[in-house]
Enzyme design. Structure first.
Site, PDB file in Angstrom:
ATOM      1  N   SER A 194     -38.942 -19.546  -2.371  1.00  0.00           N
ATOM      2  CA  SER A 194     -37.742 -20.293  -2.781  1.00  0.00           C
ATOM      3  C   SER A 194     -36.535 -19.808  -1.987  1.00  0.00           C
ATOM      4  O   SER A 194     -35.576 -20.548  -1.772  1.00  0.00           O
ATOM      5  CB  SER A 194     -37.500 -20.117  -4.277  1.00  0.00           C
TER       6      SER A 194
ATOM      7  N   LEU B 191     -39.618 -25.007  -7.133  1.00  0.00           N
ATOM      8  CA  LEU B 191     -41.052 -24.992  -6.830  1.00  0.00           C
ATOM      9  C   LEU B 191     -41.343 -25.516  -5.427  1.00  0.00           C
ATOM     10  O   LEU B 191     -40.724 -26.459  -4.951  1.00  0.00           O
ATOM     11  CB  LEU B 191     -41.799 -25.849  -7.859  1.00  0.00           C
ATOM     12  N   HIS B 192     -42.311 -24.876  -4.789  1.00  0.00           N
ATOM     13  CA  HIS B 192     -42.771 -25.306  -3.469  1.00  0.00           C
ATOM     14  C   HIS B 192     -44.301 -25.326  -3.479  1.00  0.00           C
ATOM     15  O   HIS B 192     -44.930 -25.011  -4.517  1.00  0.00           O
ATOM     16  CB  HIS B 192     -42.215 -24.375  -2.384  1.00  0.00           C
TER      17      HIS B 192
ATOM     18  N   GLN C 273     -45.986  -7.055  -6.627  1.00  0.00           N
ATOM     19  CA  GLN C 273     -45.854  -7.649  -7.965  1.00  0.00           C
ATOM     20  C   GLN C 273     -47.243  -7.979  -8.537  1.00  0.00           C
ATOM     21  O   GLN C 273     -47.495  -7.793  -9.733  1.00  0.00           O
ATOM     22  CB  GLN C 273     -45.002  -8.921  -7.886  1.00  0.00           C
TER      23      GLN C 273
ATOM     24  N   GLY D 276     -46.443 -23.373  -2.475  1.00  0.00           N
ATOM     25  CA  GLY D 276     -47.092 -22.126  -2.893  1.00  0.00           C
ATOM     26  C   GLY D 276     -47.296 -22.120  -4.407  1.00  0.00           C
ATOM     27  O   GLY D 276     -48.388 -21.840  -4.910  1.00  0.00           O
ATOM     28  N   HIS D 277     -46.221 -22.469  -5.151  1.00  0.00           N
ATOM     29  CA  HIS D 277     -46.352 -22.550  -6.613  1.00  0.00           C
ATOM     30  C   HIS D 277     -47.403 -23.603  -6.984  1.00  0.00           C
ATOM     31  O   HIS D 277     -48.204 -23.405  -7.895  1.00  0.00           O
ATOM     32  CB  HIS D 277     -45.027 -22.979  -7.260  1.00  0.00           C
TER      33      HIS D 277
ATOM     34  N   LYS E 132     -48.043 -13.389  -1.875  1.00  0.00           N
ATOM     35  CA  LYS E 132     -46.895 -13.041  -1.030  1.00  0.00           C
ATOM     36  C   LYS E 132     -46.178 -11.851  -1.656  1.00  0.00           C
ATOM     37  O   LYS E 132     -45.758 -10.936  -0.964  1.00  0.00           O
ATOM     38  CB  LYS E 132     -45.927 -14.220  -0.889  1.00  0.00           C
TER      39      LYS E 132
ATOM     40  N   VAL F 172     -49.325 -18.995   0.707  1.00  0.00           N
ATOM     41  CA  VAL F 172     -49.299 -20.342   1.310  1.00  0.00           C
ATOM     42  C   VAL F 172     -48.165 -20.367   2.318  1.00  0.00           C
ATOM     43  O   VAL F 172     -47.057 -19.895   2.034  1.00  0.00           O
ATOM     44  CB  VAL F 172     -49.106 -21.430   0.230  1.00  0.00           C
TER      45      VAL F 172
ATOM     46  N   GLY G 171     -38.965 -21.222 -10.772  1.00  0.00           N
ATOM     47  CA  GLY G 171     -38.548 -22.569 -10.395  1.00  0.00           C
ATOM     48  C   GLY G 171     -38.301 -22.697  -8.907  1.00  0.00           C
ATOM     49  O   GLY G 171     -38.776 -21.896  -8.108  1.00  0.00           O
TER      50      GLY G 171
HETATM   51  O1  PAF Z   1     -42.622 -14.167  -8.746  1.00  0.00           O
HETATM   52  C1  PAF Z   1     -41.748 -14.650  -9.494  1.00  0.00           C
HETATM   53  O2  PAF Z   1     -41.355 -15.801  -9.353  1.00  0.00           O
HETATM   54  C2  PAF Z   1     -41.186 -13.797 -10.631  1.00  0.00           C
HETATM   55  O3  PAF Z   1     -41.072 -12.472 -10.245  1.00  0.00           O
HETATM   56  C3  PAF Z   1     -41.971 -13.940 -11.943  1.00  0.00           C
HETATM   57  C4  PAF Z   1     -43.394 -13.424 -11.810  1.00  0.00           C
HETATM   58  C5  PAF Z   1     -41.994 -15.398 -12.383  1.00  0.00           C
HETATM   59  C6  PAF Z   1     -41.292 -13.125 -13.043  1.00  0.00           C
HETATM   60  O4  PAF Z   1     -39.986 -13.540 -13.260  1.00  0.00           O
END
Ligand code: PAF
Length: 297
Positions: A195, A41-42, A162, A44-45, A158, A185, A39
């Protein structure tokens, strides 16, 4: 004649509801994409969501601040939570469903199984500074992939480490999910969107620009023919030293193995993590592939 109005996005509150929604989509012959987020959200999302909408028939965005990936003393409690504006943004983009579970819905009991990201992948770089972080990410992403039954899942580069973790997780667990990793982004001043940028005071925000500024210096050196990882790291370090940032790591790595390299080639990534005041920021640049960040001044 009755008209059925479907309110978009459909709101799904627990993993069963997500699974049932996905099964309905599949029964109608549609592909499903998931964009996992925490959440706040910006843009990038939103770039991930737009890519998912372009590539999948139905798109669900998950919004869940996952306690399992925060260590003691980290920012789980104060992590920004803005569900109303997030929903507005997603409605505007035409997202089909939003998965917004509570912690109790995701973890009704202490999870009786654990996932451990094995070897260096889980314990170097972010893993060294945030022990157990990737085990928590792996757990929640595995749950999301299983319950969403998605064909594709979208992540931003970014969080480069992960991205590697979830790509390998999806493969190792035979999920059949294609992990799609999308470019970083940046804001107009070059700072990678996050965020956590919301934590920065005005002065800290100016100092934080030393991160994209340093990456831009390194990218220019690379484009001019410099291949020594130490020289590229040195350029980023010099920029961060000028603003007295506390550096966790700066490294040039192979993009697939995340192992450090001595000679950088196209596609290798420079990864940075540094603290500006109390805020820890990370950034990543793919040498020879990403545009150098444009930083004012
Ligand atoms: O990158 C994120 O926002 C979190 O690590 C994810 C992938 C949603 C898992 O909680």
């Amino acid at each position: 004649m009755s008209t059925r109005i479907t309110e978009r996005p459909i709101r799904l509150d627990d993993p069963d509801a997500l699974r049932r929604w996905s099964l309905r989509c599949h029964a109608a012959g549609m592909t499903v994409g998931i964009v996992p987020t925490m959440g706040a959200l910006h843009a990038g999302h939103l770039s991930l969501v737009e890519r998912a909408l372009a590539e999948c028939d139905r798109v669900v965005v998950s919004i869940f601040v996952n306690p399992a990936q925060f260590g003691p003393g980290e920012d789980f409690e104060r992590y920004p939570r803005t569900p109303d504006s997030d929903l507005e943004l997603l409605r505007g983009l035409g997202v089909h469903a939003v998965f917004l579970p509570t912690v109790a819905a995701m973890y009704p009991e202490t999870p009786p199984v654990r996932l451990q990201v094995a070897g260096d992948l889980g314990t170097t770089l972010e893993g060294a500074h945030r022990p157990g972080h990737f085990d928590g990410v792996a757990l929640v992403v595995a749950k999301l992939l299983i319950s969403s039954r998605a064909e594709r899942a979208y992540f931003g580069n970014k969080d480069a480490q992960q991205s590697v973790v979830v790509t390998r997780l999806a493969r190792a667990l035979d999920t059949g999910v294609q992990v799609v990793v999308c470019p970083v982004v940046r804001d107009r001043d070059g700072l990678a969107l996050s965020s956590r940028n919301a934590y920065l005071e005005a002065d800290e925000r100016r100092r934080a620009l030393a991160i994209p500024g340093g990456l831009a210096d390194a990218a220019r050196l690379f484009d001019a023919g410099e291949r020594s990882a130490a020289a590229l790291v040195g350029a980023v370090r010099a920029s961060l030293d000028r603003v007295a940032a506390e550096i966790d790591y700066i490294t040039v790595v192979d993009a697939v193995s995340l192992q450090p390299v001595e000679k950088a080639g196209a596609g290798c990534e420079i990864l940075v993590a540094a603290r500006i005041g109390r805020t820890r920021l990370i950034d990543a640049l793919r040498l020879g592939l990403d545009d150098a960040p444009v930083v004012p001044g």
